[in-house]
Scaffold this motif. Structure first.
Motif, PDB file in Angstrom:
ATOM      1  N   ALA A   1      10.951  -5.473  -0.850  1.00 26.85           N
ATOM      2  CA  ALA A   1      11.368  -4.996  -2.172  1.00 26.85           C
ATOM      3  C   ALA A   1      10.582  -3.749  -2.579  1.00 26.85           C
ATOM      4  N   LEU A   2       9.299  -3.702  -2.248  1.00 24.22           N
ATOM      5  CA  LEU A   2       8.508  -2.497  -2.520  1.00 24.22           C
ATOM      6  C   LEU A   2       9.061  -1.311  -1.732  1.00 24.22           C
ATOM      7  N   GLY A   3       9.543  -1.591  -0.530  1.00 23.14           N
ATOM      8  CA  GLY A   3      10.160  -0.548   0.284  1.00 23.14           C
ATOM      9  C   GLY A   3      11.444  -0.016  -0.332  1.00 23.14           C
ATOM     10  N   GLU A   4      12.051  -0.818  -1.178  1.00 25.72           N
ATOM     11  CA  GLU A   4      13.258  -0.407  -1.896  1.00 25.72           C
ATOM     12  C   GLU A   4      12.913   0.195  -3.252  1.00 25.72           C
ATOM     13  N   CYS A   5      11.617   0.411  -3.487  1.00 23.23           N
ATOM     14  CA  CYS A   5      11.102   1.018  -4.735  1.00 23.23           C
ATOM     15  C   CYS A   5      11.425   0.193  -5.977  1.00 23.23           C
ATOM     16  N   LEU A   6      11.453  -1.128  -5.831  1.00 22.66           N
ATOM     17  CA  LEU A   6      11.706  -1.987  -6.983  1.00 22.66           C
ATOM     18  C   LEU A   6      10.438  -2.143  -7.821  1.00 22.66           C
ATOM     19  N   THR A   7      10.609  -2.303  -9.112  1.00 22.32           N
ATOM     20  CA  THR A   7       9.495  -2.571 -10.012  1.00 22.32           C
ATOM     21  C   THR A   7       9.112  -4.044  -9.904  1.00 22.32           C
ATOM     22  N   ASN A   8       7.964  -4.396 -10.486  1.00 26.35           N
ATOM     23  CA  ASN A   8       7.565  -5.806 -10.496  1.00 26.35           C
ATOM     24  C   ASN A   8       8.610  -6.658 -11.215  1.00 26.35           C
ATOM     25  N   ALA A   9       9.173  -6.127 -12.286  1.00 29.97           N
ATOM     26  CA  ALA A   9      10.205  -6.870 -13.026  1.00 29.97           C
ATOM     27  C   ALA A   9      11.439  -7.096 -12.152  1.00 29.97           C
ATOM     28  N   ASP A  10      11.844  -6.080 -11.394  1.00 24.77           N
ATOM     29  CA  ASP A  10      12.999  -6.218 -10.505  1.00 24.77           C
ATOM     30  C   ASP A  10      12.707  -7.221  -9.381  1.00 24.77           C
TER      31      ASP A  10
ATOM     32  N   LYS B   1       1.015 -10.433  -8.828  1.00 27.54           N
ATOM     33  CA  LYS B   1      -0.026 -11.046  -7.987  1.00 27.54           C
ATOM     34  C   LYS B   1       0.323 -10.927  -6.503  1.00 27.54           C
ATOM     35  N   HIS B   2       1.595 -11.085  -6.175  1.00 26.14           N
ATOM     36  CA  HIS B   2       2.017 -10.912  -4.777  1.00 26.14           C
ATOM     37  C   HIS B   2       1.763  -9.470  -4.325  1.00 26.14           C
ATOM     38  N   VAL B   3       2.094  -8.511  -5.176  1.00 25.64           N
ATOM     39  CA  VAL B   3       1.876  -7.096  -4.843  1.00 25.64           C
ATOM     40  C   VAL B   3       0.380  -6.848  -4.617  1.00 25.64           C
ATOM     41  N   ALA B   4      -0.457  -7.363  -5.506  1.00 25.87           N
ATOM     42  CA  ALA B   4      -1.905  -7.180  -5.361  1.00 25.87           C
ATOM     43  C   ALA B   4      -2.412  -7.811  -4.068  1.00 25.87           C
ATOM     44  N   SER B   5      -1.892  -8.982  -3.729  1.00 24.89           N
ATOM     45  CA  SER B   5      -2.298  -9.666  -2.504  1.00 24.89           C
ATOM     46  C   SER B   5      -1.901  -8.862  -1.266  1.00 24.89           C
ATOM     47  N   ILE B   6      -0.720  -8.276  -1.308  1.00 21.21           N
ATOM     48  CA  ILE B   6      -0.257  -7.424  -0.200  1.00 21.21           C
ATOM     49  C   ILE B   6      -1.196  -6.240  -0.026  1.00 21.21           C
ATOM     50  N   PHE B   7      -1.576  -5.611  -1.132  1.00 24.67           N
ATOM     51  CA  PHE B   7      -2.482  -4.459  -1.066  1.00 24.67           C
ATOM     52  C   PHE B   7      -3.803  -4.845  -0.400  1.00 24.67           C
ATOM     53  N   VAL B   8      -4.343  -6.004  -0.774  1.00 21.31           N
ATOM     54  CA  VAL B   8      -5.617  -6.453  -0.198  1.00 21.31           C
ATOM     55  C   VAL B   8      -5.456  -6.782   1.281  1.00 21.31           C
ATOM     56  N   LYS B   9      -4.444  -7.574   1.612  1.00 22.51           N
ATOM     57  CA  LYS B   9      -4.261  -8.011   2.997  1.00 22.51           C
ATOM     58  C   LYS B   9      -3.962  -6.861   3.947  1.00 22.51           C
ATOM     59  N   LEU B  10      -3.240  -5.842   3.472  1.00 21.55           N
ATOM     60  CA  LEU B  10      -2.894  -4.708   4.335  1.00 21.55           C
ATOM     61  C   LEU B  10      -3.854  -3.535   4.147  1.00 21.55           C
ATOM     62  N   ASP B  11      -4.834  -3.700   3.259  1.00 16.61           N
ATOM     63  CA  ASP B  11      -5.833  -2.669   2.973  1.00 16.61           C
ATOM     64  C   ASP B  11      -5.164  -1.350   2.593  1.00 16.61           C
ATOM     65  N   ILE B  12      -4.280  -1.436   1.602  1.00 15.32           N
ATOM     66  CA  ILE B  12      -3.595  -0.250   1.099  1.00 15.32           C
ATOM     67  C   ILE B  12      -3.886  -0.116  -0.387  1.00 15.32           C
ATOM     68  N   ALA B  13      -3.589   1.062  -0.940  1.00 15.76           N
ATOM     69  CA  ALA B  13      -3.954   1.323  -2.328  1.00 15.76           C
ATOM     70  C   ALA B  13      -2.777   1.708  -3.220  1.00 15.76           C
ATOM     71  N   SER B  14      -1.582   1.812  -2.662  1.00 12.34           N
ATOM     72  CA  SER B  14      -0.471   2.254  -3.512  1.00 12.34           C
ATOM     73  C   SER B  14       0.856   1.642  -3.071  1.00 12.34           C
ATOM     74  N   ARG B  15       1.782   1.652  -4.013  1.00  6.92           N
ATOM     75  CA  ARG B  15       3.134   1.195  -3.723  1.00  6.92           C
ATOM     76  C   ARG B  15       3.800   2.127  -2.708  1.00  6.92           C
ATOM     77  N   ALA B  16       3.426   3.392  -2.736  1.00  8.04           N
ATOM     78  CA  ALA B  16       3.986   4.352  -1.773  1.00  8.04           C
ATOM     79  C   ALA B  16       3.595   3.977  -0.350  1.00  8.04           C
ATOM     80  N   GLU B  17       2.336   3.596  -0.152  1.00  9.23           N
ATOM     81  CA  GLU B  17       1.903   3.151   1.180  1.00  9.23           C
ATOM     82  C   GLU B  17       2.682   1.899   1.597  1.00  9.23           C
ATOM     83  N   ALA B  18       2.872   0.988   0.660  1.00 12.08           N
ATOM     84  CA  ALA B  18       3.631  -0.232   0.953  1.00 12.08           C
ATOM     85  C   ALA B  18       5.064   0.111   1.349  1.00 12.08           C
TER      86      ALA B  18
END
Length: 86
Positions: free
Chosen positions: A19-28, A42-59
């Motif tokens: 969904a982040l790859g589709e540029c969806l917001t947290n609400a979407d 919380k899922h988005v934050a967990s993804i950032f930590v587990k993949l060691d990334i800092a932005s939705r663009a990286e995701a």
């Protein structure tokens, strides 16, 4: 960018990453997954930590490059949707 280990993600986190790859917001994302916006965040934050990334663009880049792996039957959206009450 190094190759992220997607096996560290839960099936739900994989769906959120797509969904982040589709540029969806947290609400979407919350609406799509039938979860609260807070849970999506919380899922988005967990993804950032587990993949060691800092932005939705990286995701989004990771989701685009690893789309086939993320769309495997193991992380099918249908298996993660809460069934409707009868």
């Amino acid at each position: 960018m190094r190759d992220p280990d997607l096996t560290r993600l839960t099936p739900r986190e994989c769906v959120v990453l797509v969904a982040l790859g589709e540029c969806l917001t947290n609400a979407d994302i919350a609406r799509r997954c039938h979860i609260t916006e807070r849970t999506a965040k919380k899922h988005v934050a967990s993804i950032f930590v587990k993949l060691d990334i800092a932005s939705r663009a990286e995701a989004a880049v990771i989701a685009a490059l690893r789309k086939r792996e993320l769309r495997s039957p193991r992380v099918s959206f249908r298996t993660l949707v809460v069934p409707a009450r009868r």
